[in-house]
Scaffold this active site. Sequence first.
Site, PDB file in Angstrom:
ATOM      1  N   SER A   1      -8.084  -9.097  12.717  1.00  0.00           N
ATOM      2  CA  SER A   1      -9.121  -8.795  13.710  1.00  0.00           C
ATOM      3  C   SER A   1     -10.346  -8.263  12.964  1.00  0.00           C
ATOM      4  O   SER A   1     -10.757  -7.124  13.153  1.00  0.00           O
ATOM      5  CB  SER A   1      -8.599  -7.771  14.725  1.00  0.00           C
TER       6      SER A   1
ATOM      7  N   CYS B   1     -13.054  -3.499   3.815  1.00  0.00           N
ATOM      8  CA  CYS B   1     -11.779  -4.219   3.753  1.00  0.00           C
ATOM      9  C   CYS B   1     -11.625  -4.753   2.341  1.00  0.00           C
ATOM     10  O   CYS B   1     -12.350  -5.670   1.930  1.00  0.00           O
ATOM     11  CB  CYS B   1     -11.713  -5.374   4.750  1.00  0.00           C
TER      12      CYS B   1
ATOM     13  N   MET C   1      -3.334  -2.650   2.636  1.00  0.00           N
ATOM     14  CA  MET C   1      -4.781  -2.836   2.676  1.00  0.00           C
ATOM     15  C   MET C   1      -5.325  -2.722   1.252  1.00  0.00           C
ATOM     16  O   MET C   1      -4.871  -1.870   0.483  1.00  0.00           O
ATOM     17  CB  MET C   1      -5.431  -1.774   3.560  1.00  0.00           C
TER      18      MET C   1
END
Length: 392
Positions: free
Chosen positions: A69, A104, A314
């Site tokens: 997302s 990110c 991550m």
Amino acid sequence: MSHVPQVKIPATYIRGGTSKGVFFNLSDLPKRCQVPGEARDNMLLRVIGSPDPYGKQTDGMGGATSSTSKTVILSKSNQTDHDVDYLFGQVAIDKAFVDWSGNCGNLTAAVGSFAISSGLVEASRIPENGVATVRIWQANIKKTIIAQVPITNGEVQETGDFELDGVTFPAAEVPVEFIAPVDPSEAMFPTGNVVDELEVPGVGTFAATMITAGIPTIFLNAEDIGYTGTELQDAINNDEQALARFETIRAHGAIKMGLINSIDEAKSRQHTPKVAFVTEAKEYTTSSGKDVSSADIDLHVRALSMGKLHHAMMGTAAVAIGTAAAIPGTLVNLAAGGGERNSVVFGHPSGTLKVGAKANCEGGAWTVEKAIMSRSARVLMEGWVRIPGDCF
């Protein structure tokens, strides 16, 4: 009754590391979405398919997980000695909210290739064959990242034999360097301590390492919160009470780190900080059924993102892990066996990952020169994304 027709916006759907996102060139966005604000956020929400009370993002490009997302906006850099500016938006699934507070790290691996393919990198910097060094300015956190993108016959080489746990198919390796993830002028440890006692009303008091390298992260000992440290996603994500406890811990940790002033503010800062828990190396079986020996890793780390246990790790949290592991006395370092370390291999739900960092202590303050890890990236689809013309 008349309805406004859809508009189409040039976009590329890319996997970067263990994440996927919709990439845009800033100049391709509608004029009112080329600047920060409500129009841009509404556009990205509609592209991804949020907010979705069903939690599926069926009417958008999102994949109904924090890893899928995501949105990226790139532009030619205004910074000296940089090629491209990289802006990352984490889109909430069930809320009308885009979080711009962090980076990110996984999608970073795709930034260089998209920048090259989109003409955002000067042609003189791209070899006919070899490796193109793409200098990225991460606009959310104002840091420099260097991506080494393989080039074949003047074009980005995406296929290869590099395997990344959490990604089913091999691809070309993209080494990524996070340069000075913590500026010397900043506090790597906001509280001034490598380990604190974090008091969480109604939950407990826990030893915690709170660090800002890569992304603000709160590390806990797995055993202190009732886990073995080898858990897979279902063990936590199917436990609503556990998720609520983690969110409470995250909110109180954010206050102690100085990121927010009140618990209520945590609701509008979902992307940061992250919460992770660590334990020593143990044998375990990954989500794909692969057996991993304790001899193959230095420690285990599990991390939550956007309220759920991440299926792998991550990228930015991996930077925090590598940095914390290099600093004696942190919970991450102790879980890995203590001492001085330039790199660690850690276990996560999907497998293992190696991350390196070089840390120095001067005048009692810790700094890190850079953190390094390898990812891969692949374009999945390119063309236009369509959204109703009156949604932004």
